[in-house]
Design a protein around this motif. Structure first.
Motif, PDB file in Angstrom:
ATOM      1  N   TYR A  88       0.901  -1.222   0.024  1.00 51.67           N
ATOM      2  CA  TYR A  88       0.037   0.062   0.101  1.00 51.67           C
ATOM      3  C   TYR A  88       0.839   1.408  -0.157  1.00 51.67           C
ATOM      4  N   ALA A  89       0.373   2.251  -0.572  1.00 52.78           N
ATOM      5  CA  ALA A  89       0.991   3.604  -0.771  1.00 52.78           C
ATOM      6  C   ALA A  89      -0.288   4.553  -1.084  1.00 52.78           C
ATOM      7  N   MET A  90       0.342   5.943  -0.738  1.00 50.80           N
ATOM      8  CA  MET A  90      -0.553   6.940  -1.205  1.00 50.80           C
ATOM      9  C   MET A  90       0.135   8.082  -1.813  1.00 50.80           C
ATOM     10  N   VAL A  91      -0.611   8.641  -2.909  1.00 49.21           N
ATOM     11  CA  VAL A  91      -0.046   9.884  -3.779  1.00 49.21           C
ATOM     12  C   VAL A  91      -1.001  11.017  -3.228  1.00 49.21           C
ATOM     13  N   MET A  92       0.094  12.289  -2.958  1.00 55.03           N
ATOM     14  CA  MET A  92      -0.527  13.316  -2.523  1.00 55.03           C
ATOM     15  C   MET A  92      -0.261  14.234  -3.941  1.00 55.03           C
ATOM     16  N   ASP A  93      -1.387  14.528  -4.475  1.00 47.63           N
ATOM     17  CA  ASP A  93      -1.273  15.567  -5.724  1.00 47.63           C
ATOM     18  C   ASP A  93      -1.532  17.124  -5.211  1.00 47.63           C
ATOM     19  N   THR A  94      -0.362  17.836  -5.007  1.00 53.13           N
ATOM     20  CA  THR A  94      -0.447  19.118  -4.448  1.00 53.13           C
ATOM     21  C   THR A  94      -1.073  19.996  -5.351  1.00 53.13           C
ATOM     22  N   TYR A 123      -0.778  39.950  -7.293  1.00 47.79           N
ATOM     23  CA  TYR A 123      -2.210  40.168  -7.755  1.00 47.79           C
ATOM     24  C   TYR A 123      -2.185  40.546  -9.307  1.00 47.79           C
ATOM     25  N   PRO A 124      -3.070  39.771 -10.094  1.00 50.57           N
ATOM     26  CA  PRO A 124      -4.033  38.835  -9.765  1.00 50.57           C
ATOM     27  C   PRO A 124      -3.500  37.399  -9.915  1.00 50.57           C
ATOM     28  N   HIS A 125      -2.285  37.269 -10.323  1.00 52.32           N
ATOM     29  CA  HIS A 125      -1.509  35.933 -10.170  1.00 52.32           C
ATOM     30  C   HIS A 125      -0.883  35.359  -9.032  1.00 52.32           C
ATOM     31  N   LEU A 126      -1.788  35.098  -8.246  1.00 48.76           N
ATOM     32  CA  LEU A 126      -1.354  34.504  -7.057  1.00 48.76           C
ATOM     33  C   LEU A 126      -1.727  32.931  -6.902  1.00 48.76           C
ATOM     34  N   HIS A 127      -0.856  32.190  -5.970  1.00 50.53           N
ATOM     35  CA  HIS A 127      -1.001  30.827  -5.902  1.00 50.53           C
ATOM     36  C   HIS A 127      -0.550  30.500  -4.343  1.00 50.53           C
ATOM     37  N   MET A 128      -1.095  29.494  -3.738  1.00 48.87           N
ATOM     38  CA  MET A 128      -0.666  29.033  -2.334  1.00 48.87           C
ATOM     39  C   MET A 128      -0.263  27.535  -2.719  1.00 48.87           C
ATOM     40  N   ASN A 129       0.615  27.027  -1.974  1.00 51.47           N
ATOM     41  CA  ASN A 129       0.806  25.676  -1.639  1.00 51.47           C
ATOM     42  C   ASN A 129       0.410  24.813  -0.578  1.00 51.47           C
ATOM     43  N   HIS A 130      -0.151  23.871  -0.751  1.00 53.88           N
ATOM     44  CA  HIS A 130      -0.714  23.017   0.383  1.00 53.88           C
ATOM     45  C   HIS A 130       0.076  21.664   0.381  1.00 53.88           C
ATOM     46  N   THR A 131       0.603  21.097   1.473  1.00 55.24           N
ATOM     47  CA  THR A 131       1.147  19.842   1.532  1.00 55.24           C
ATOM     48  C   THR A 131       0.639  19.036   2.540  1.00 55.24           C
ATOM     49  N   PRO A 132      -0.249  18.256   2.348  1.00 53.21           N
ATOM     50  CA  PRO A 132      -0.905  17.303   3.404  1.00 53.21           C
ATOM     51  C   PRO A 132       0.376  16.371   3.919  1.00 53.21           C
ATOM     52  N   LEU A 133       0.316  16.121   5.073  1.00 47.22           N
ATOM     53  CA  LEU A 133       1.325  15.131   5.816  1.00 47.22           C
ATOM     54  C   LEU A 133       0.483  14.068   6.454  1.00 47.22           C
ATOM     55  N   LEU A 134       1.233  13.035   6.857  1.00 46.68           N
ATOM     56  CA  LEU A 134       0.751  11.909   7.594  1.00 46.68           C
ATOM     57  C   LEU A 134       1.854  10.874   7.767  1.00 46.68           C
ATOM     58  N   CYS A 135       1.519   9.669   8.536  1.00 48.46           N
ATOM     59  CA  CYS A 135       2.873   8.549   8.622  1.00 48.46           C
ATOM     60  C   CYS A 135       3.122   8.240   7.082  1.00 48.46           C
ATOM     61  N   MET A 136       4.233   8.394   6.873  1.00 46.64           N
ATOM     62  CA  MET A 136       4.848   7.790   5.504  1.00 46.64           C
ATOM     63  C   MET A 136       4.870   6.383   5.341  1.00 46.64           C
ATOM     64  N   HIS A 137       4.405   5.563   6.245  1.00 49.21           N
ATOM     65  CA  HIS A 137       4.547   3.992   6.037  1.00 49.21           C
ATOM     66  C   HIS A 137       5.711   3.568   5.558  1.00 49.21           C
ATOM     67  N   CYS A 138       6.890   3.794   6.020  1.00 50.81           N
ATOM     68  CA  CYS A 138       8.100   3.593   5.446  1.00 50.81           C
ATOM     69  C   CYS A 138       8.259   2.447   5.118  1.00 50.81           C
ATOM     70  N   ALA A 139       8.970   1.887   4.229  1.00 50.73           N
ATOM     71  CA  ALA A 139       9.505   0.549   3.944  1.00 50.73           C
ATOM     72  C   ALA A 139      10.356   0.138   5.085  1.00 50.73           C
ATOM     73  N   GLU A 140      11.409   0.917   5.297  1.00 49.75           N
ATOM     74  CA  GLU A 140      12.421   0.786   6.322  1.00 49.75           C
ATOM     75  C   GLU A 140      11.973   1.681   7.375  1.00 49.75           C
ATOM     76  N   GLN A 159     -11.380  17.168  -3.910  1.00 47.95           N
ATOM     77  CA  GLN A 159     -10.811  17.317  -4.836  1.00 47.95           C
ATOM     78  C   GLN A 159      -9.692  16.370  -5.371  1.00 47.95           C
ATOM     79  N   ARG A 160      -9.902  15.221  -4.947  1.00 45.11           N
ATOM     80  CA  ARG A 160      -9.097  14.017  -5.409  1.00 45.11           C
ATOM     81  C   ARG A 160      -7.690  14.231  -5.415  1.00 45.11           C
ATOM     82  N   ALA A 161      -7.077  14.679  -4.310  1.00 49.30           N
ATOM     83  CA  ALA A 161      -5.646  15.346  -4.154  1.00 49.30           C
ATOM     84  C   ALA A 161      -4.947  13.992  -3.432  1.00 49.30           C
ATOM     85  N   ARG A 162      -5.851  13.139  -2.879  1.00 48.19           N
ATOM     86  CA  ARG A 162      -5.191  11.943  -2.386  1.00 48.19           C
ATOM     87  C   ARG A 162      -5.754  10.593  -3.110  1.00 48.19           C
TER      88      ARG A 162
END
Length: 186
Positions: free
Chosen positions: A4-10, A47-64, A139-142
């Motif tokens: 299992y893995a998750m992709v975060m589409d920022t 303005y009017p060319h603005l953007h924000m970045n959002h970075t969702p976090l969680l446990c990374m369920h590391c392989a190691e 938004q189907r970002a996850r």
């Protein structure tokens, strides 16, 4: 074999916190604990060319898993499908796993006297459902799934787009992948 893995589409994440709230409610988390906060950066531009970045976090369920290796009782575990979780009965709340986690993804539940963390909603997943944060993301970002399924959405995204993993250089092999871009582009 399932991995299992998750992709975060920022590009898609708008920072609505639906995932954060859904996770908090589903897992009945204490007031001071969030399993999946969303970091905000911005606004950037003029303005009017603005953007924000959002970075969702969680446990990374590391392989190691440094957290699993640090646990003196074996309460911190990783299943064959890659899900990392804590067996509450064996947890002595010593904090060794908290200190070992480079992603700050483990928390003390002082009322229950155990360490808690995101477990990809393993009971839901094993019943064929998505983690609650994924189900709630309008938004189907996850995107969640089996990284070893070549035809699945997760494998297609990871193999066809440029993705990044947080702190990849420390050797934990996180199973959460990020499509990094200016917010609102997806």
């Amino acid at each position: 074999m399932t991995r299992y893995a998750m992709v975060m589409d920022t590009r898609r994440c708008v920072g609505c916190d639906s995932c954060t709230i859904a996770c908090k409610v589903w897992n009945e988390l204490p007031l001071d604990v969030l399993f999946c906060p969303v970091l905000r950066d911005g606004p950037h531009g003029v303005y009017p060319h603005l953007h924000m970045n959002h970075t969702p976090l969680l446990c990374m369920h590391c392989a190691e898993t440094p957290c699993v290796h640090a646990c003196p009782t074996g309460a911190s575990r990783q299943d064959a499908d890659g899900i990392v979780w804590v067996e509450e009965k064996g947890c002595i709340t010593c904090g060794a796993c908290i200190a070992a986690c480079p992603y700050n993804a483990r928390h003390r539940d002082r009322q229950r006297g155990v360490v808690i963390k995101c477990d990809f909603c393993k009971d839901r997943v094993r019943d064929g459902e998505e983690p609650f944060c994924v189900k709630t993301c309008h938004q189907r970002a996850r995107v969640f799934g089996d990284l070893d399924d070549k035809h699945g959405a997760v494998a297609r995204l990871v193999n066809s787009l440029r993705t990044e993993r947080l702190f990849e250089d420390i050797g934990t092999e996180p199973q959460v992948y990020y499509i990094m871009s200016k917010g609102g582009q997806g």
